[in-house]
Design a protein around this motif. Structure first.
Motif, mmCIF file in Angstrom:
data_model
loop_
_atom_site.group_PDB
_atom_site.id
_atom_site.type_symbol
_atom_site.label_atom_id
_atom_site.label_comp_id
_atom_site.label_asym_id
_atom_site.label_seq_id
_atom_site.Cartn_x
_atom_site.Cartn_y
_atom_site.Cartn_z
ATOM 1 N N SER A 1 0.891 -1.496 0.290
ATOM 2 C CA SER A 1 -0.015 0.126 0.630
ATOM 3 C C SER A 1 0.569 0.991 -0.209
ATOM 4 O O SER A 1 -0.007 2.226 -0.433
ATOM 5 N N GLY A 2 1.873 0.992 0.256
ATOM 6 C CA GLY A 2 3.214 2.243 0.203
ATOM 7 C C GLY A 2 2.693 3.234 1.356
ATOM 8 O O GLY A 2 2.967 4.057 1.439
ATOM 9 N N THR A 3 1.720 2.749 2.713
ATOM 10 C CA THR A 3 1.604 3.047 3.640
ATOM 11 C C THR A 3 1.112 2.349 5.104
ATOM 12 O O THR A 3 1.141 1.044 5.039
ATOM 13 N N TYR B 1 12.116 2.786 2.553
ATOM 14 C CA TYR B 1 13.151 3.318 1.132
ATOM 15 C C TYR B 1 12.025 3.784 -0.047
ATOM 16 O O TYR B 1 12.210 3.852 -0.920
ATOM 17 N N TYR B 2 11.046 2.256 -0.145
ATOM 18 C CA TYR B 2 10.099 2.236 -0.948
ATOM 19 C C TYR B 2 9.616 2.841 -1.416
ATOM 20 O O TYR B 2 9.085 3.868 -2.508
ATOM 21 N N GLN B 3 8.564 3.772 -0.422
ATOM 22 C CA GLN B 3 8.639 5.394 -0.479
ATOM 23 C C GLN B 3 9.149 6.197 -1.632
ATOM 24 O O GLN B 3 8.456 6.651 -1.834
ATOM 25 N N ASP B 4 10.506 6.656 -0.611
ATOM 26 C CA ASP B 4 11.225 7.493 -1.424
ATOM 27 C C ASP B 4 11.265 7.464 -2.600
ATOM 28 O O ASP B 4 11.908 8.452 -3.396
ATOM 29 N N VAL C 1 5.403 -3.210 -3.264
ATOM 30 C CA VAL C 1 5.352 -4.481 -3.128
ATOM 31 C C VAL C 1 4.260 -5.249 -3.646
ATOM 32 O O VAL C 1 3.878 -5.741 -2.244
ATOM 33 N N LYS C 2 4.449 -5.582 -4.854
ATOM 34 C CA LYS C 2 3.074 -6.056 -5.404
ATOM 35 C C LYS C 2 3.052 -8.643 -4.753
ATOM 36 O O LYS C 2 4.777 -8.610 -4.951
ATOM 37 N N GLY C 3 2.057 -8.404 -4.691
ATOM 38 C CA GLY C 3 2.106 -10.365 -4.653
ATOM 39 C C GLY C 3 2.418 -10.923 -2.848
ATOM 40 O O GLY C 3 2.442 -9.968 -1.646
ATOM 41 N N ALA C 4 2.962 -11.631 -2.564
ATOM 42 C CA ALA C 4 3.225 -12.069 -1.169
ATOM 43 C C ALA C 4 4.371 -13.106 -1.179
ATOM 44 O O ALA C 4 4.445 -13.671 -2.185
#
Length: 193
Positions: A80-82, A106-109, A114-117
């Motif tokens: 979700s990025g949050t 890091y991902y947000q910046d 990250v999709k999936g599981a």
């Protein structure tokens, strides 16, 4: 000579006693008397206390639930990025919590989600219930083949972690505040499993 009345009464009394004894004896041999002991045994067994659960097995289940819970929340945050609505702190603390937060930032910046599981197969390899706090070690082969960072806008896959998407992850847990928490978690990027 005719028998006397007292002799007749004595014979009748003896006969009545013998008859009563026979009735009592037959009643004792019937289904009611003979089963009294047999029926007492099963009911005594049925009312005996069930064995207590094994503390090690219970703790192992709780540790694995905390580990899986941490991953569930981590997956939600990364996709979700949050952190909004996250329950991560119910499962992770200390270094484990910090590492998830640093990775998420890091991902947000970098505009990634990250999709999936991941596919998990954790095992508790060490459990210490006699220490204070109680501690445990979880070793897992994390398969992130279907858990890949991608550009949040374009959906283009990232090659951040290289081609090998199966790594050994070792996590430490401790028991505090009435529950198990994952307190550190390290992926060995050089390992494969």
């Amino acid at each position: 000579m005719a028998p006397s009345i007292s002799a007749e009464i004595r014979r009748a009394g003896v006969s009545a006693v013998v008859a009563a004894a026979a009735v009592a004896l037959l009643a004792g041999c019937g289904s009611g008397g003979g089963d009294a002991k047999a029926s007492a045994s099963p009911s005594a067994s049925a009312t005996s206390a069930a064995p207590s659960p094994d503390p090690s097995a219970t703790a192992t289940e709780q540790v694995l639930a905390a580990y899986r819970g941490m991953w569930t929340e981590q997956t939600k945050i990364y996709s979700s990025g949050t952190f909004a609505g996250s329950k991560l702190e119910e499962y992770a603390a200390d270094k484990a919590l910090s590492k998830v937060k640093v990775a998420a930032l890091y991902y947000q910046d970098n505009g990634l989600v990250v999709k999936g599981a991941p596919v998990l197969s954790p095992k508790v390899t060490d459990l210490s219930l006699d220490t204070n706090p109680k501690t445990a070690t979880v070793v897992d082969c994390v398969d992130s083949s279907n858990f890949v960072p991608e550009n949040a806008k374009t959906g283009k896959k990232s090659d951040l972690d290289g081609a090998n998407r199966r790594h050994v992850q070792t996590s430490k847990a401790y028991y505090g505040s009435g529950k198990w928490l994952i307190v550190d978690s390290t992926i060995d990027k050089d390992s494969t499993c």
